[in-house]
Design a protein around this motif. Structure first.
Motif, mmCIF file in Angstrom:
data_model
loop_
_atom_site.group_PDB
_atom_site.id
_atom_site.type_symbol
_atom_site.label_atom_id
_atom_site.label_comp_id
_atom_site.label_asym_id
_atom_site.label_seq_id
_atom_site.Cartn_x
_atom_site.Cartn_y
_atom_site.Cartn_z
ATOM 1 N N ASP A 22 8.567 5.864 -7.134
ATOM 2 C CA ASP A 22 7.279 5.101 -6.992
ATOM 3 C C ASP A 22 6.113 6.164 -6.248
ATOM 4 O O ASP A 22 6.724 6.562 -5.101
ATOM 5 N N GLU A 55 0.859 -1.397 0.095
ATOM 6 C CA GLU A 55 0.052 -0.165 -0.194
ATOM 7 C C GLU A 55 0.834 1.412 0.048
ATOM 8 O O GLU A 55 0.519 2.187 -0.156
ATOM 9 N N GLY A 56 2.141 1.084 0.268
ATOM 10 C CA GLY A 56 3.294 2.254 0.516
ATOM 11 C C GLY A 56 3.135 2.884 1.631
ATOM 12 O O GLY A 56 2.696 2.468 2.456
ATOM 13 N N ASP A 71 3.808 5.714 -4.785
ATOM 14 C CA ASP A 71 2.979 5.456 -3.503
ATOM 15 C C ASP A 71 3.918 5.682 -2.109
ATOM 16 O O ASP A 71 3.168 5.342 -1.238
#
Length: 338
Positions: free
Chosen positions: A200, A170-171, A202
């Protein structure tokens, strides 16, 4: 003027067999020496002298590298090995060790420099009389060295982020705990991690903190970071001491399992943290191979043969699930050498 030796290397046993032979007993001391003549024939009756200067004495990474150095010396024959190193990772402590070794005029020196700048001139001077192989770490201008041998540290940093992404799909917020600026290997690991995380959306990178090879300081960094960022999701610790301290800080804060930790290196402390769940993955280097190839490159240079200016070795990602596999066990660092 450099001394010239012509030594005929006997056939080399496989690294797997040599690694198995490495895992028995030899204490890492401030100065250890071994003569590895074996039954191999050499075209010169004069032994080749190789000095290995570790980054720090007693570190399992460098003990494993010593195992590779000694195994290569035994396989190749006619090589006398001495091993020295500072008690702490400190260029001020490593420089007098290098000065003492240089004064002894060995044929070759394998060294993991403690700093990219401070060891530059002393190594240039040492190279006037000895072949120099840089193992693990390097300096600003390594042109005097016959070879540089190290892990793919940029790739290792990126792999650490890949491991975190699998654990935290989910980051969220991520932190790096490093040793100190100016160390080529860990600088590259941070670079690889930063490049991967910044690509990224996220994940939020909250920066790098320096523990200066002190586990207690790394633990304090974790505590203070959690106070400022209670939603911290993961930590990448770039070396043994940073990972050890991060694991302690996570445990003390009571958030084991909530904050994921990926450590670099595979010494006993990292394995224990992996087993008890305070560290979720470790990036194991191949120090045995680095030491073994270091001797091979030094011998090639002394024989007047071509050498490889740069050699990169790989790494293995070890998790709790893969720890007891053959690959996982082979990746762990040695505590002693035969």
């Amino acid at each position: 003027m450099r001394k010239t030796h012509v030594v005929k290397a006997a056939s080399v046993a496989t690294l797997a067999l040599a690694l198995a032979a490495c895992s028995s007993s030899s204490d890492a001391t401030d100065e250890a020496s071994a003569t590895a003549g074996g039954s191999n024939d050499a075209s010169s009756s004069e032994s080749v002298s190789v000095s290995f200067i570790q980054g720090v004495i007693g570190d399992n990474f460098y003990i494993s590298m010593e195992c590779g150095v000694l195994a290569a010396a035994e396989d190749l024959g006619g090589i006398d090995v001495s091993v020295q190193g500072p008690q702490k990772w400190d260029p001020a402590l490593q420089q007098p060790v290098l000065a003492s070794v240089t004064a002894a005029d060995p044929d070759a020196i394998l060294i993991a420099p403690n700093d990219i700048s401070a060891l530059q001139r002393p190594l240039e001077e040492a190279a006037e009389g000895s072949e120099i192989v840089l193992v693990d770490t390097t300096v600003e201008d390594p042109s005097f060295a016959v070879s540089e041998i190290a892990s793919d540290n940029v790739g290792g940093g990126a792999a650490a982020f890949d491991a975190i992404k699998e654990m935290v799909p989910e980051g969220g917020k991520v932190l790096v705990i490093d040793n100190q600026p100016g160390i080529s290997t860990s600088d590259a690991r941070v670079e690889g991690f930063e490049g991967a995380v910044e690509a990224d959306a996220d994940f939020e990178y909250i920066g790098v903190e320096y523990a200066q090879n002190q586990p207690a300081k790394a633990a304090q960094i974790v505590t203070s970071t959690l106070q400022a960022h209670p939603d911290l999701k993961a930590i990448f610790a770039t070396n043994i001491y940073s990972a050890e301290g991060a694991a302690t800080g996570i445990e003390q804060a009571g958030v084991a399992g909530d904050v994921q930790v990926v450590g670099f290196d595979a010494g006993p402390a990292q394995v224990e943290a992996l087993e008890d769940g305070t560290v979720q993955a470790i990036i194991a280097q191949q120090p045995f191979d680095i030491g073994y190839q270091g001797v091979e490159q030094a011998l090639a240079a002394l024989n007047g043969e071509a050498t490889e200016s740069k050699i990169q070795t790989g790494f293995t990602i070890v998790t709790k699930e893969s720890l007891d596999t053959e690959e996982g066990q082979a990746a762990l660092y040695a505590s002693t050498c035969k």
